[in-house]
Structure formats: C-alpha cells, structure tokens
Design a protein around this motif. Structure first.
Motif, PDB file in Angstrom:
ATOM      1  N   UNK A 349       0.875  -1.250  -0.008  1.00  0.00           N
ATOM      2  CA  UNK A 349       0.003   0.096   0.068  1.00  0.00           C
ATOM      3  C   UNK A 349       0.663   1.181   0.072  1.00  0.00           C
ATOM      4  N   UNK A 350       2.102   1.214  -0.428  1.00  0.00           N
ATOM      5  CA  UNK A 350       3.050   2.377  -0.229  1.00  0.00           C
ATOM      6  C   UNK A 350       2.750   3.257  -1.375  1.00  0.00           C
ATOM      7  N   UNK A 351       2.987   4.572  -1.165  1.00  0.00           N
ATOM      8  CA  UNK A 351       2.833   5.460  -2.272  1.00  0.00           C
ATOM      9  C   UNK A 351       3.749   5.367  -3.499  1.00  0.00           C
ATOM     10  N   UNK A 352       3.293   5.353  -4.573  1.00  0.00           N
ATOM     11  CA  UNK A 352       3.770   4.988  -5.906  1.00  0.00           C
ATOM     12  C   UNK A 352       3.521   6.254  -6.770  1.00  0.00           C
ATOM     13  N   UNK A 353       4.670   6.525  -7.275  1.00  0.00           N
ATOM     14  CA  UNK A 353       4.835   7.866  -8.240  1.00  0.00           C
ATOM     15  C   UNK A 353       4.163   7.228  -9.767  1.00  0.00           C
ATOM     16  N   UNK A 354       3.194   8.416 -10.283  1.00  0.00           N
ATOM     17  CA  UNK A 354       2.620   7.907 -11.530  1.00  0.00           C
ATOM     18  C   UNK A 354       3.788   8.123 -12.672  1.00  0.00           C
ATOM     19  N   UNK A 355       4.514   9.119 -12.415  1.00  0.00           N
ATOM     20  CA  UNK A 355       5.490   9.356 -13.232  1.00  0.00           C
ATOM     21  C   UNK A 355       7.066   9.322 -12.596  1.00  0.00           C
ATOM     22  N   UNK A 356       8.036   9.342 -13.585  1.00  0.00           N
ATOM     23  CA  UNK A 356       9.360   9.101 -12.991  1.00  0.00           C
ATOM     24  C   UNK A 356      10.408  10.139 -13.721  1.00  0.00           C
ATOM     25  N   UNK A 357      10.005  11.584 -13.015  1.00  0.00           N
ATOM     26  CA  UNK A 357      10.775  12.475 -13.591  1.00  0.00           C
ATOM     27  C   UNK A 357      12.312  12.679 -13.420  1.00  0.00           C
ATOM     28  N   UNK A 358      13.120  13.281 -14.233  1.00  0.00           N
ATOM     29  CA  UNK A 358      14.361  13.330 -14.031  1.00  0.00           C
ATOM     30  C   UNK A 358      14.727  14.389 -13.064  1.00  0.00           C
ATOM     31  N   UNK A 359      15.557  14.471 -12.288  1.00  0.00           N
ATOM     32  CA  UNK A 359      15.840  15.526 -11.246  1.00  0.00           C
ATOM     33  C   UNK A 359      17.176  15.821 -10.927  1.00  0.00           C
ATOM     34  N   UNK A 360      17.486  16.884 -10.507  1.00  0.00           N
ATOM     35  CA  UNK A 360      18.855  17.323  -9.914  1.00  0.00           C
ATOM     36  C   UNK A 360      18.783  18.335  -8.736  1.00  0.00           C
ATOM     37  N   UNK A 361      19.877  18.236  -7.978  1.00  0.00           N
ATOM     38  CA  UNK A 361      19.943  18.988  -6.773  1.00  0.00           C
ATOM     39  C   UNK A 361      21.342  18.953  -6.360  1.00  0.00           C
ATOM     40  N   UNK A 362      21.552  19.590  -5.043  1.00  0.00           N
ATOM     41  CA  UNK A 362      22.739  19.755  -4.421  1.00  0.00           C
ATOM     42  C   UNK A 362      22.741  20.881  -3.364  1.00  0.00           C
ATOM     43  N   UNK A 363      23.957  20.929  -2.773  1.00  0.00           N
ATOM     44  CA  UNK A 363      24.100  22.055  -1.856  1.00  0.00           C
ATOM     45  C   UNK A 363      25.538  22.492  -1.563  1.00  0.00           C
ATOM     46  N   UNK A 364      25.614  23.783  -1.285  1.00  0.00           N
ATOM     47  CA  UNK A 364      27.096  24.435  -0.973  1.00  0.00           C
ATOM     48  C   UNK A 364      27.079  25.084   0.491  1.00  0.00           C
ATOM     49  N   UNK A 365      27.989  24.642   1.183  1.00  0.00           N
ATOM     50  CA  UNK A 365      28.433  25.279   2.563  1.00  0.00           C
ATOM     51  C   UNK A 365      29.438  26.083   2.422  1.00  0.00           C
ATOM     52  N   UNK A 366      29.451  27.291   2.889  1.00  0.00           N
ATOM     53  CA  UNK A 366      30.542  28.170   2.893  1.00  0.00           C
ATOM     54  C   UNK A 366      31.166  28.690   4.340  1.00  0.00           C
ATOM     55  N   UNK A 367      32.070  28.519   4.555  1.00  0.00           N
ATOM     56  CA  UNK A 367      32.961  29.058   5.967  1.00  0.00           C
ATOM     57  C   UNK A 367      32.908  30.483   5.449  1.00  0.00           C
TER      58      UNK A 367
END
Length: 806
Positions: A349-367
């Motif tokens: 009964x888990x949630x299923x995505x109807x589509x499988x889109x392409x995704x990007x992401x990331x992060x930057x930490x700066x001292x």
C-alpha cells in the motif's frame, strides 16, 4: 656588507632580554650607531612565515616604518608570484609589529631581529599551512565484508496488530563500499495496511577530498559533510558527488586565525580556558604562532601566560577560531551534487509515483567567517522545486544563532517555511533558547486559491539550581489553523538521599491550547522514586496528579540486575484513575547475540490487553566467518573484526585494544569494532591468569566502510624450558634455532636452551640449517603445570626430514 659586519660587531652591546620585535625597543644601542643604523641601507633575509622569500636591502626608521629598497637574491624554491606579491607590499612600506589596519594579503605581524638580520612576515595562513591536507592511501587489498543491522518491532491488541522491520546493510567489495536499506511495516485489523520498500541500494568510493556514489539513494540523507536538499523520503536512481574529509590524514583542526606570542630564552606558554590549563608549549626566541592543533574545537576565549624561570612575566588574552566539523579552514567551500530519475521501489500500500521525472539537486556550505557558516541547497524536477538557505552563526562561545528559509513549489501548492533559533549555554550546566517558526502554504485549486499560515513563538529554559535541583520551563505561543493561544510546561526535579538511598522528587504541570478550539489541555503531577537498596538496583516510584480535572495515581517497581547479567531491567506497576485501572509489566534483555525489550498492559475498563516489543541484532560476515552481536552495543559500527579466542586458562581475560576502544573478549567468537581508513594496530593481551601469553600479540588492520577481517588468537598458559637438547647419538645440540608453540630461541654455545612454551605443548622443533636436518624434540610428560620454570637435564630429539641442501 660593511654595515652588516658593523651590526654583528655591536651584538654584545644589545640586551637580549628586551623585546626585539619593535625597532623603537632596541635598547642598548650606542647613540652613534643609532644614527648610523636608522634610515640607512640594511641587508636582511626576508621570510614569509617559515619560508624564505629573498635577500633584500631595506631602510628602517626609528618609529618602526620599513621600506624595501631592492631585492638581492631570490629563493628558488618559492613561488615567483608569491615573491613578487610581497616585494610589492614591502616597496609600499610596512611597520614593525602587529598590523592593526589596512593589512595587505592577510599580513598580521612584522618582526625584525637585529641579531641575525632576519625580517619575518606573519600572515593568517601561518598555521593552516602547517596542518597539511594530506590524504590516507588505501591499500588495494582492503578486506571485504558485510555488516547488517536488523530491527523488528510489534504491537498487538484485541483490535489490531502492528509490525515493522528495518534492515540496513553495509558492505565492502573491490575497494568500494555498498549500502542497502530495507523497510517493511503493516497493520492488521479494521485499518489494514502493508508496505515494503527498498530505499537505498548504491555503491560508493571515497577519493582524496571527495566521494562518488552510484545507484539508488535518498538525496536528503547521508550526503557527506554538506546539508543537501531533496524531496523528503523520495528516492533517486542516479549519481552523487560531494566533498569529504574521510581520508584526511591530519584530522586535527587549527585555529582559522592564528594566535601569535613572543618568546624569550627558556620560556613556556601556558594556555588557560575558563580557569583550566588545557595546553603548554615551549617557546623559541621571538614572535611565533601558538600551536592550536591540540586545542579543543569551537570558538572560545583563552588566556596565555608566558612563564620564564618559574615566574609569569606576561599575560595576554586571545580567541580560538576552530569551527566545529571544519578540519581544514583553507577549504572554505563544501559541495554536493546529484542527479537522477525519481524511482520508488515499493510494494503493498505504499505511495507510488505516477511518473518518474528526471531531477537534479545539490548543496553548498561556505565558511564565510570562523563564526559563520552559510548554506544554500536546492532540488528540482520539471514540475516541482525546492530551495533552502541557512546560516549558522556563533555569536560567542555560549551563543549560537541558526536561521533557515525554505521555499518549495509543486504543481498544486507553494510552501514557505522560516525557522529562526537562538541558543545560549548558561554556566553551571543550564541552557536557554528562543525560536520562531512560520509556515505558509498556498493551495491552487480549480479557479480557487487558498492560504494556510501558522506561526509559533517559543522559549525554553533549563537551569541547575542549588540542592541538586533542576528546573525546566517551556513556553509557546501558537497561532495556527489547529491551535491558537499560549501554552506552558514546567518541571522541577530534586535529588536527595535518605538513609543512604537515592530519592527523586518531581513536580510538573502543563497548560496548553486545545485542538481545534476545544477546551484547554492542562494537568499537574507529583512523583517520588526511592531506591530500595544502596546499589540502586531496586527502585520503587509513585506518582499522583490530575489530567483534565481527573485524578490518577500510580505505583511502579523496577529491577536492574547489573552489567554482568543478560536481563537489563525487569519491572511492573499499576495505575489507577476513576475510569480505569491499568496493570503493566516490562522487561529488557541484552544477550551476546540479540537485545530487546517488551511490555504488556491490561486495562480493567473493557478487559483489554496490549503487548509489544522490539528486537535488535547485528550480523557480521567476513573472512569466511559469520558472527552475531546485539544491536545496543554495535549500533554505530561501520567496520569490524571477527575474533575467535581459544584459551587453556579460564582466568585469562583476553583484551583487544585499538584506537576505537578496549574490548573484553570471551572464549569463542567475538566482534570488535575497528577504525575506518587509518592504519591501526590491535593489541591482544591477557589481564588475568598466571604466565599467560596471547598469540598473535597484535594485528595490523586498515579498513574501509563495510570491511570485516577475521583473526584467530590463542591465550596460552606458559612456562620456561631450561635444559639441554641431544640428538639420537647423544650429542648435545649447540647454536641451533628452536621453536615451541608460542616462541623461538637459539641454543647457546654451551648447549643450554631457555625458551617459553605452552603448558600443553608436547614438542619442540629444531630448524634445518647449514646442512643440518630438522629435528623434533619430545618434552617429558607429567610436568607440573603450576611451575613457571621447568629444568630438564636432557631433552631427546630425532631427525624428521632431509638434510637442507646447500
């Protein structure tokens, strides 16, 4: 050159006890030399921190101003751009001493020493350059293995049953580390539900300063040393790259801003923090940077005392800037990038995505500053995106400010969240905090738009008061769609002793807005717990109070047998109120193979019962062996040793000691945590028994995440053999190498052998060498096992193999 020679001739007239840093402090110079020295051409060696730049001619004024006239000889092992930069700085002129304003290229101090005609330029990079960012070299034959964590939970009542299983596997194969995580949960009864999902399945390689990940992962979790955005628990199949400090050799961080002290002959610097001595350092003559590599992390004030001849001759204040988690302040940027396709590996009964889109992401930490870390992260698909900014600012050693703003946009709604928190440490073990959280949601329907907004302001205060009393106060004002109004919680706890037994008194009260404008929730309680024995293994506690104007009382008993028992705790209790009486019991166990806890409750109202429990276990595989250990003791273990112990002495008490910890081993199979990445030597010793030795006495290991190595050790009760060895013809053996089951040695020139042997050992082996055959020597039977030294007049040996070929 004449002027330099003249300077050297006058050196005996100079007082070395005075500070040689400022030209105006050069006392003891004759007046005629002073006129000759200042505003004249002086030949000096110029150093940048500890690196020679060039020889030069400079002019020095009596007020300390210095000007470069020309360079004479460049140091060929330094960078040309660096030499050019600092020659231009000196051509514009600098002042001897500490740089107070308009300091070029991070210049902090300038020192000129007359006794060796050396000019030193100290910069902010002085000490960070000393903490070199070298990396660990991992061997090609890193041990493989699998470490698997398993947790199971279950709750059962008359109307429903809930269960959950979580498994996490870490492995090592082909010098890559793998991770797999599985989750399954469900509910039987009126609201039936069942779901199973695989949310991590990837392989990762640690590189010099970074890592690469390939496979199926959740971007929001386990992203190296950078906070990275994702889409909650959504998973991605793709790749990730990020910065990492895992393979840094030198994990000792240094102060981002160095602290300079001036030493004299035979002087010591003492570093004090909050009235405690935390470090000492022997000083060389002249100005130098304090070695901050071994000082604690954080941003805090210190007092430096200069000790000379047992007397404090100078005291100065300074501040250490060692941002927590930032091992190398020179690398102020931290990055994490990922991309892939949304995928959900779920059944039930888990949630299923109807589509499988392409995704990007990331992060930057700066001292941005040793006191301020700024972060920016985001994730996006074709129809949704999320951007998060944050700042973590250390206002003082006891004050921290955290702020975060998140903007998320999907096809049907826009979310904005603001979170601002202020923390303060209070001397004596207390703390205080203030926070504001705001959430705004714009929902886009068919031709309609609605907005939901909620704000929460709050504060928390925790104090340690006299007489072993602690106070906790929590206050909030909520203005949301579900709750509105002021709420407060307060708790006071006092520890006392009665006839050698510990007592605990607690008073607590709460009052908060009700849900959906219902009546307010409020209550008060008073509790007492008493240790029935001084060892605190038997505890009796009672509590009475009111919830929503309904009184209640409870009585509970708890037994904790001790560390050497498989049962961690066992207890039961009864709780009474006007509507219901609850009878309960609980227990927890901690065996060598599995740990767990369980409980049962029976309600007289409705005559219903509820039971539940948890089990935790770790499975370790490597070196062709399998071992199991309970989850409580090994929750954070990422690499391990499987150690089989064989002992002929029950009192041996074998110990394994390494960087990670000291572990007591039992006879049989054991699991010992191992340190990641760095080479480590694990020592095996016997702390009990008489004349017991452990073989092998140590083992060198170097592990990566998921590595498992198998080691077999034996604890042997030994005695010393003293005697003469004879061959079949009765000839005494001399100068031959002999080994037993635990050691080896050479027969001396007189034919006497002194050698350690196990008490159960029946033979010695003479090695074949120099054309002489190998031999076996039988030890006499019926020896006294309790004698530490056994003397034998004759030990017979016989030839066992062919003569060694020359």
């Amino acid at each position: 050159m004449k002027k330099t020679l003249f300077t050297l001739i006058l050196l005996p007239l100079i007082s070395h006890a005075d500070d040689m840093m400022l030209a105006s402090n050069m006392r003891g110079l004759p007046e005629d030399f002073r006129r000759y020295f200042y505003d004249s051409e002086i030949i000096v060696q110029v150093y940048l921190n500890d690196t020679r730049l060039f020889d030069a001619a400079v002019a020095l004024k009596e007020n300390g101003d210095l000007l470069l006239l020309r360079t004479i000889d460049d140091a060929q092992d330094t960078d040309q751009d660096t030499r050019t930069l600092w020659s231009q700085v000196l051509e514009k002129g600098v002042s001897i001493g500490k740089c107070e304003k308009a300091c070029p290229s991070g210049l902090m101090a300038v020192q000129y020493r007359l006794d060796n005609s050396v000019l030193r330029l100290y910069t902010t990079h002085y000490e960070t350059a000393r903490a070199r960012s070298t990396y660990i070299a991992m061997p090609e034959d890193t041990p493989g293995g699998i470490i698997m964590y398993n947790d199971a939970s279950v709750t059962n009542s008359v109307t429903s049953r809930s269960w959950g299983i979580n498994s996490s596997l870490t492995s090592s194969f082909a010098n890559w580390s793998q991770k797999a995580s599985f989750q399954s949960s469900g509910m039987d009864g009126k609201y039936h539900y069942s779901s199973s999902s695989l949310y991590e399945l990837y392989t990762q390689k640690e590189l010099r300063g970074s890592f690469v990940r390939l496979g199926f992962f959740t971007p929001d979790s386990d992203t190296g040393n950078v906070q990275t955005s994702g889409f909650g628990y959504d998973t991605v199949v793709g790749a990730m790259w990020g910065t990492s400090d895992a393979l840094l050799v030198n994990t000792d961080s240094v102060s981002a801003w160095p602290v300079y002290v001036t030493g004299r002959n035979q002087s010591i610097a003492e570093v004090w923090r909050d009235g405690r001595l935390i470090h000492t350092q022997q000083l060389q003559t002249g100005v130098q940077a304090l070695d901050t590599r071994h000082l604690p992390g954080g941003i805090y004030d210190i007092t430096i005392k200069i000790i000379e001849n047992g007397q404090t001759v100078d005291t100065q204040q300074a501040q250490i800037y060692k941002p927590q988690g930032w091992n190398d302040p020179n690398r102020r940027w931290r990055l994490n990038l990922w991309s892939g396709q949304h995928r959900t590996l779920t059944t039930g009964d888990g949630r299923l995505r109807e589509d499988n889109p392409f995704s990007v992401g990331g992060g930057i930490d700066f001292l941005a500053h040793p006191r301020a870390v700024l972060g920016l992260s985001g994730a996006a698909t074709e129809k949704e995106h999320q951007v998060r900014t944050r700042a973590n600012i250390t206002l003082s050693p006891d004050d921290t400010l955290f702020a975060q703003y998140t903007l998320g946009n999907t096809e049907y709604q826009l979310n904005q969240n603001t979170d601002i928190r202020y923390y303060r440490n209070i001397p004596g073990g207390g703390s205080a905090s203030l926070f504001w959280r705001s959430a705004t949601t714009d929902i886009y329907g068919h031709r309609t738009t609605s907005r939901q907004q909620g704000d929460t302001w709050g504060s928390t205060l925790s104090l340690r008061l006299p007489w072993s009393t602690s106070l906790i106060v929590n206050g909030q004002y909520m203005d949301t769609a579900w709750r509105r109004g002021l709420g407060a919680d307060i708790s006071i706890t006092t520890l006392a002793t009665l006839s050698g037994r510990d007592m605990n008194f607690r008073v607590s009260a709460y009052n908060r807005p009700g849900f959906n404008d219902n009546r307010r929730d409020h209550g008060v309680s008073f509790g007492v717990s008493l240790s029935l024995a001084p060892a605190a293994r038997h505890t009796l506690s009672t509590e009475t109070g009111m919830n929503q104007n309904q009184g209640y009382s409870s009585l509970n008993y708890q037994w904790q047998p001790g560390d050497d028992h498989s049962i961690r705790s066992l207890g039961g209790g009864v709780s009474y109120s006007q509507q219901n009486t609850v009878i309960s019991g609980n227990a927890s166990v901690d065996t060598p193979y599995v740990s767990g806890d369980g409980y049962v409750q029976h309600n007289t109202h409705g005559n219903t019962s509820t039971a539940g429990g948890n089990l935790s276990q770790v499975l370790v595989m490597g070196g062709g062996r399998v071992a199991s250990v309970n989850g409580n003791n090994s929750r954070s273990m990422e690499s391990a040793l499987i150690v089989d112990v064989d002992s002929d002495d029950e009192t041996a008490n074998v110990m394994a000691s390494g960087r990670m910890a000291e572990t007591r081993l039992k006879v049989g199979r054991n699991i010992v945590p191992a340190e990641l990445w760095k080479k480590d030597t694990v020592q095996f010793t016997a702390s009990g028994g008489e004349s017991v030795q452990v073989f092998p006495p140590f083992d060198s290991v170097q592990m990566q995440r998921g590595s498992v190595k198998y080691i077999k050790v034996k604890a042997v009760k030994t005695f010393t053999v003293v005697g003469m060895l004879q061959d079949e013809d009765g000839n005494v053996l001399k100068n031959r190498y002999v080994s037993s089951d635990v050691s080896g040695g050479v027969i001396n020139s007189e034919g006497v052998l002194t050698l350690d042997s196990g008490v159960d050992n029946q033979k010695l082996t003479v090695r074949a060498e120099n054309g002489q055959p190998a031999m076996q020597c039988a030890l006499p039977s019926g020896m006294d096992r309790n004698k530490k030294v056994q003397f034998f007049s004759t030990i017979k040996c016989r030839t066992t193999g062919q003569r060694e070929r020359k």
